[in-house]
Write a protein that holds these residues in place. Structure first.
Motif, PDB file in Angstrom:
ATOM      1  N   ALA A  69      -2.729  -3.934  -6.509  1.00  0.00           N
ATOM      2  CA  ALA A  69      -3.159  -3.985  -5.022  1.00  0.00           C
ATOM      3  C   ALA A  69      -4.304  -2.804  -4.520  1.00  0.00           C
ATOM      4  CB  ALA A  69      -1.740  -3.307  -4.172  1.00  0.00           C
ATOM      5  N   GLU A  70      -4.155  -1.783  -5.354  1.00  0.00           N
ATOM      6  CA  GLU A  70      -5.173  -0.853  -5.113  1.00  0.00           C
ATOM      7  C   GLU A  70      -6.695  -1.350  -5.527  1.00  0.00           C
ATOM      8  OE1 GLU A  70      -3.755   2.652  -7.266  1.00  0.00           O
ATOM      9  OE2 GLU A  70      -2.692   3.308  -5.753  1.00  0.00           O
ATOM     10  N   ARG A  71      -6.605  -2.119  -6.755  1.00  0.00           N
ATOM     11  CA  ARG A  71      -7.996  -2.547  -7.234  1.00  0.00           C
ATOM     12  C   ARG A  71      -8.276  -3.590  -5.889  1.00  0.00           C
ATOM     13  NH1 ARG A  71      -6.906  -3.617 -13.548  1.00  0.00           N
ATOM     14  NH2 ARG A  71      -6.427  -1.561 -14.053  1.00  0.00           N
ATOM     15  N   MET A  72      -7.473  -4.373  -5.553  1.00  0.00           N
ATOM     16  CA  MET A  72      -7.826  -5.324  -4.399  1.00  0.00           C
ATOM     17  C   MET A  72      -8.158  -4.718  -3.170  1.00  0.00           C
ATOM     18  SD  MET A  72      -4.596  -7.880  -5.037  1.00  0.00           S
ATOM     19  CE  MET A  72      -4.887  -8.870  -3.392  1.00  0.00           C
ATOM     20  N   PHE A  73      -7.676  -3.660  -2.637  1.00  0.00           N
ATOM     21  CA  PHE A  73      -7.759  -3.312  -1.382  1.00  0.00           C
ATOM     22  C   PHE A  73      -8.758  -2.158  -1.381  1.00  0.00           C
ATOM     23  CE2 PHE A  73      -3.569  -5.571  -0.962  1.00  0.00           C
ATOM     24  CZ  PHE A  73      -3.952  -6.686  -0.114  1.00  0.00           C
ATOM     25  N   LEU A  74      -8.824  -1.323  -2.217  1.00  0.00           N
ATOM     26  CA  LEU A  74      -9.610   0.067  -2.163  1.00  0.00           C
ATOM     27  C   LEU A  74     -11.095  -0.340  -2.650  1.00  0.00           C
ATOM     28  CD1 LEU A  74      -7.043   2.727  -3.397  1.00  0.00           C
ATOM     29  CD2 LEU A  74      -7.661   1.737  -0.927  1.00  0.00           C
ATOM     30  N   ASN A  75     -11.546  -1.247  -3.173  1.00  0.00           N
ATOM     31  CA  ASN A  75     -12.551  -1.577  -3.528  1.00  0.00           C
ATOM     32  C   ASN A  75     -13.319  -3.070  -3.312  1.00  0.00           C
ATOM     33  OD1 ASN A  75     -15.371  -0.845  -4.757  1.00  0.00           O
ATOM     34  ND2 ASN A  75     -14.778  -1.287  -6.542  1.00  0.00           N
ATOM     35  N   PRO A  76     -13.210  -3.611  -2.194  1.00  0.00           N
ATOM     36  CA  PRO A  76     -13.548  -4.726  -1.831  1.00  0.00           C
ATOM     37  C   PRO A  76     -15.037  -5.163  -1.998  1.00  0.00           C
ATOM     38  CG  PRO A  76     -13.228  -3.635   0.330  1.00  0.00           C
ATOM     39  CD  PRO A  76     -12.769  -2.586  -0.519  1.00  0.00           C
ATOM     40  N   PRO A  77     -15.630  -6.330  -2.177  1.00  0.00           N
ATOM     41  CA  PRO A  77     -16.756  -6.552  -2.194  1.00  0.00           C
ATOM     42  C   PRO A  77     -17.343  -6.138  -0.810  1.00  0.00           C
ATOM     43  CG  PRO A  77     -15.504  -8.494  -2.892  1.00  0.00           C
ATOM     44  CD  PRO A  77     -14.639  -7.461  -2.409  1.00  0.00           C
ATOM     45  N   PRO A  78     -18.713  -5.703  -0.826  1.00  0.00           N
ATOM     46  CA  PRO A  78     -19.339  -5.229   0.209  1.00  0.00           C
ATOM     47  C   PRO A  78     -19.367  -6.555   1.548  1.00  0.00           C
ATOM     48  CG  PRO A  78     -20.940  -4.831  -1.427  1.00  0.00           C
ATOM     49  CD  PRO A  78     -19.625  -5.665  -2.203  1.00  0.00           C
ATOM     50  N   SER A 111       0.370   4.424   1.907  1.00  0.00           N
ATOM     51  CA  SER A 111      -0.369   2.959   2.258  1.00  0.00           C
ATOM     52  C   SER A 111      -1.421   2.834   1.197  1.00  0.00           C
ATOM     53  CB  SER A 111      -1.394   3.131   3.495  1.00  0.00           C
ATOM     54  OG  SER A 111      -0.537   3.035   4.644  1.00  0.00           O
ATOM     55  N   ILE A 112      -1.608   1.437   1.010  1.00  0.00           N
ATOM     56  CA  ILE A 112      -2.713   1.097   0.013  1.00  0.00           C
ATOM     57  C   ILE A 112      -3.896   0.491   0.908  1.00  0.00           C
ATOM     58  CG2 ILE A 112      -3.290  -0.662  -1.792  1.00  0.00           C
ATOM     59  CD1 ILE A 112      -0.557  -0.536  -2.686  1.00  0.00           C
ATOM     60  N   GLY A 113      -5.065   1.211   0.949  1.00  0.00           N
ATOM     61  CA  GLY A 113      -5.964   0.609   1.976  1.00  0.00           C
ATOM     62  C   GLY A 113      -5.254   0.510   3.532  1.00  0.00           C
ATOM     63  N   PRO A 114      -5.504  -0.209   4.150  1.00  0.00           N
ATOM     64  CA  PRO A 114      -5.172  -0.475   5.491  1.00  0.00           C
ATOM     65  C   PRO A 114      -3.656  -0.664   5.766  1.00  0.00           C
ATOM     66  CG  PRO A 114      -6.127  -2.515   5.093  1.00  0.00           C
ATOM     67  CD  PRO A 114      -6.339  -1.525   3.763  1.00  0.00           C
ATOM     68  N   PHE A 115      -3.187  -0.974   4.769  1.00  0.00           N
ATOM     69  CA  PHE A 115      -1.724  -1.537   4.692  1.00  0.00           C
ATOM     70  C   PHE A 115      -0.664  -0.463   4.318  1.00  0.00           C
ATOM     71  CE2 PHE A 115      -4.511  -5.229   3.701  1.00  0.00           C
ATOM     72  CZ  PHE A 115      -4.584  -5.837   4.927  1.00  0.00           C
ATOM     73  N   PRO A 116       0.387  -0.177   5.521  1.00  0.00           N
ATOM     74  CA  PRO A 116       1.511   0.605   4.802  1.00  0.00           C
ATOM     75  C   PRO A 116       2.539  -0.058   3.801  1.00  0.00           C
ATOM     76  CG  PRO A 116       1.232   0.484   7.338  1.00  0.00           C
ATOM     77  CD  PRO A 116       0.257  -0.439   6.628  1.00  0.00           C
ATOM     78  N   VAL A 117       2.836   0.835   2.957  1.00  0.00           N
ATOM     79  CA  VAL A 117       3.746  -0.157   1.658  1.00  0.00           C
ATOM     80  C   VAL A 117       5.290   0.015   2.558  1.00  0.00           C
ATOM     81  CG1 VAL A 117       4.744   0.341  -0.311  1.00  0.00           C
ATOM     82  CG2 VAL A 117       2.388   0.917   0.059  1.00  0.00           C
ATOM     83  N   ILE A 118       5.783  -1.144   2.366  1.00  0.00           N
ATOM     84  CA  ILE A 118       7.113  -1.334   3.027  1.00  0.00           C
ATOM     85  C   ILE A 118       8.193  -1.268   1.913  1.00  0.00           C
ATOM     86  CG2 ILE A 118       8.556  -2.859   4.251  1.00  0.00           C
ATOM     87  CD1 ILE A 118       6.109  -4.122   5.630  1.00  0.00           C
ATOM     88  N   ALA A 119       7.616  -1.825   0.768  1.00  0.00           N
ATOM     89  CA  ALA A 119       8.661  -1.713  -0.423  1.00  0.00           C
ATOM     90  C   ALA A 119       7.824  -1.735  -1.836  1.00  0.00           C
ATOM     91  CB  ALA A 119       9.743  -2.953  -0.401  1.00  0.00           C
ATOM     92  N   GLU A 120       8.438  -1.104  -2.698  1.00  0.00           N
ATOM     93  CA  GLU A 120       7.427  -0.966  -4.053  1.00  0.00           C
ATOM     94  C   GLU A 120       8.533  -0.994  -5.283  1.00  0.00           C
ATOM     95  OE1 GLU A 120       3.784   1.722  -5.874  1.00  0.00           O
ATOM     96  OE2 GLU A 120       4.733   2.078  -3.713  1.00  0.00           O
ATOM     97  N   THR A 121       7.896  -1.625  -6.130  1.00  0.00           N
ATOM     98  CA  THR A 121       8.764  -1.542  -7.749  1.00  0.00           C
ATOM     99  C   THR A 121       7.212  -1.817  -8.436  1.00  0.00           C
ATOM    100  OG1 THR A 121       8.880  -3.892  -8.031  1.00  0.00           O
ATOM    101  CG2 THR A 121      10.645  -2.772  -6.981  1.00  0.00           C
ATOM    102  N   PRO A 122       7.590  -1.594  -9.913  1.00  0.00           N
ATOM    103  CA  PRO A 122       6.464  -1.728 -10.555  1.00  0.00           C
ATOM    104  C   PRO A 122       5.793  -3.023 -10.684  1.00  0.00           C
ATOM    105  CG  PRO A 122       7.903  -0.307 -11.657  1.00  0.00           C
ATOM    106  CD  PRO A 122       8.461  -0.797 -10.478  1.00  0.00           C
ATOM    107  N   GLN A 123       6.814  -4.100 -10.299  1.00  0.00           N
ATOM    108  CA  GLN A 123       6.311  -5.533 -10.392  1.00  0.00           C
ATOM    109  C   GLN A 123       6.032  -6.061  -8.924  1.00  0.00           C
ATOM    110  OE1 GLN A 123       9.517  -4.304 -11.772  1.00  0.00           O
ATOM    111  NE2 GLN A 123       8.607  -3.978 -13.676  1.00  0.00           N
ATOM    112  N   ARG A 124       6.442  -5.479  -7.813  1.00  0.00           N
ATOM    113  CA  ARG A 124       6.186  -5.804  -6.693  1.00  0.00           C
ATOM    114  C   ARG A 124       5.841  -4.832  -5.447  1.00  0.00           C
ATOM    115  NH1 ARG A 124      10.105 -10.295  -4.110  1.00  0.00           N
ATOM    116  NH2 ARG A 124       8.508 -11.488  -5.298  1.00  0.00           N
ATOM    117  N   VAL A 125       4.831  -5.005  -4.806  1.00  0.00           N
ATOM    118  CA  VAL A 125       4.432  -4.091  -3.542  1.00  0.00           C
ATOM    119  C   VAL A 125       4.502  -4.966  -2.334  1.00  0.00           C
ATOM    120  CG1 VAL A 125       2.476  -2.777  -2.448  1.00  0.00           C
ATOM    121  CG2 VAL A 125       3.015  -2.545  -4.871  1.00  0.00           C
ATOM    122  N   VAL A 126       5.324  -4.895  -1.506  1.00  0.00           N
ATOM    123  CA  VAL A 126       5.314  -5.454  -0.211  1.00  0.00           C
ATOM    124  C   VAL A 126       4.532  -4.268   0.840  1.00  0.00           C
ATOM    125  CG1 VAL A 126       6.559  -6.530   1.581  1.00  0.00           C
ATOM    126  CG2 VAL A 126       7.437  -6.653  -0.592  1.00  0.00           C
ATOM    127  N   ALA A 127       3.394  -4.894   1.430  1.00  0.00           N
ATOM    128  CA  ALA A 127       2.670  -4.012   2.540  1.00  0.00           C
ATOM    129  C   ALA A 127       2.449  -4.812   3.769  1.00  0.00           C
ATOM    130  CB  ALA A 127       1.418  -3.475   1.931  1.00  0.00           C
TER     131      ALA A 127
END
Length: 162
Positions: A40-49, A80-96
């Protein structure tokens, strides 16, 4: 890296009861140790320009309507991860996601499998509340269908440097 559209797993419905929209995209990665948070961090913290530019335009348009205008580079809550507050998290799933007056939104990032067939899946769920929410969803949908695959492509086969 190829991103595939999939049918959304019905078992995710409990994450946003009453959602009227759902979609799912998946990409393979060779990173055997990748967690859902890292994906999720790779997706949301460094989006394409071009996504940053679209988000700035979106924020300028919706701000007068009183809608949330977060930046993809800035957290809006402590967990949060980027603009999205994390609601639930495990190593296999993040819900934001978040709830707003026009719609409620969830993004679910799952990781499964092992290298070289480790998979990252991004599922979006949306529940609209009013005409503004339905209109907003209709306008952003063509962009959403380009943005989610592009953000999944931000996941590289190399692990993040420590």
């Amino acid at each position: 890296m190829t991103v595939n559209a999939l049918a959304t797993d019905a078992s995710l419905a409990h994450l946003l009861p009453g959602a009227q929209f759902a979609d799912t995209f998946r990409i393979a990665t060779g990173d055997a140790d990748l967690t859902a948070r890292q994906a999720a961090e790779r997706m949301f913290l460094n989006p394409p320009p071009w996504i940053d530019r679209l988000m700035r335009l979106r924020n300028a348009i919706v701000a007068p309507l009183g809608l949330k205008t977060p930046s993809h580079r800035k957290a809006i809550a402590a967990n949060s991860i980027g603009p999205f507050p994390v609601i639930a998290e495990t190593p296999q799933r993040v819900v934001a996601g978040f709830d707003d007056r026009h719609l409620d939104f969830r993004v679910i990032v799952d990781v499964a499998g092992s290298a070289p067939d480790r998979q990252v899946t991004a599922t979006t769920l949306v529940k609209t509340h009013n005409l503004l929410g339905r209109a907003y969803l209709a306008v952003i949908m063509p962009f959403h269908n380009m943005i989610v695959p592009a953000m999944l492509r931000q996941i590289r086969d190399e692990p993040l440097a420590g």
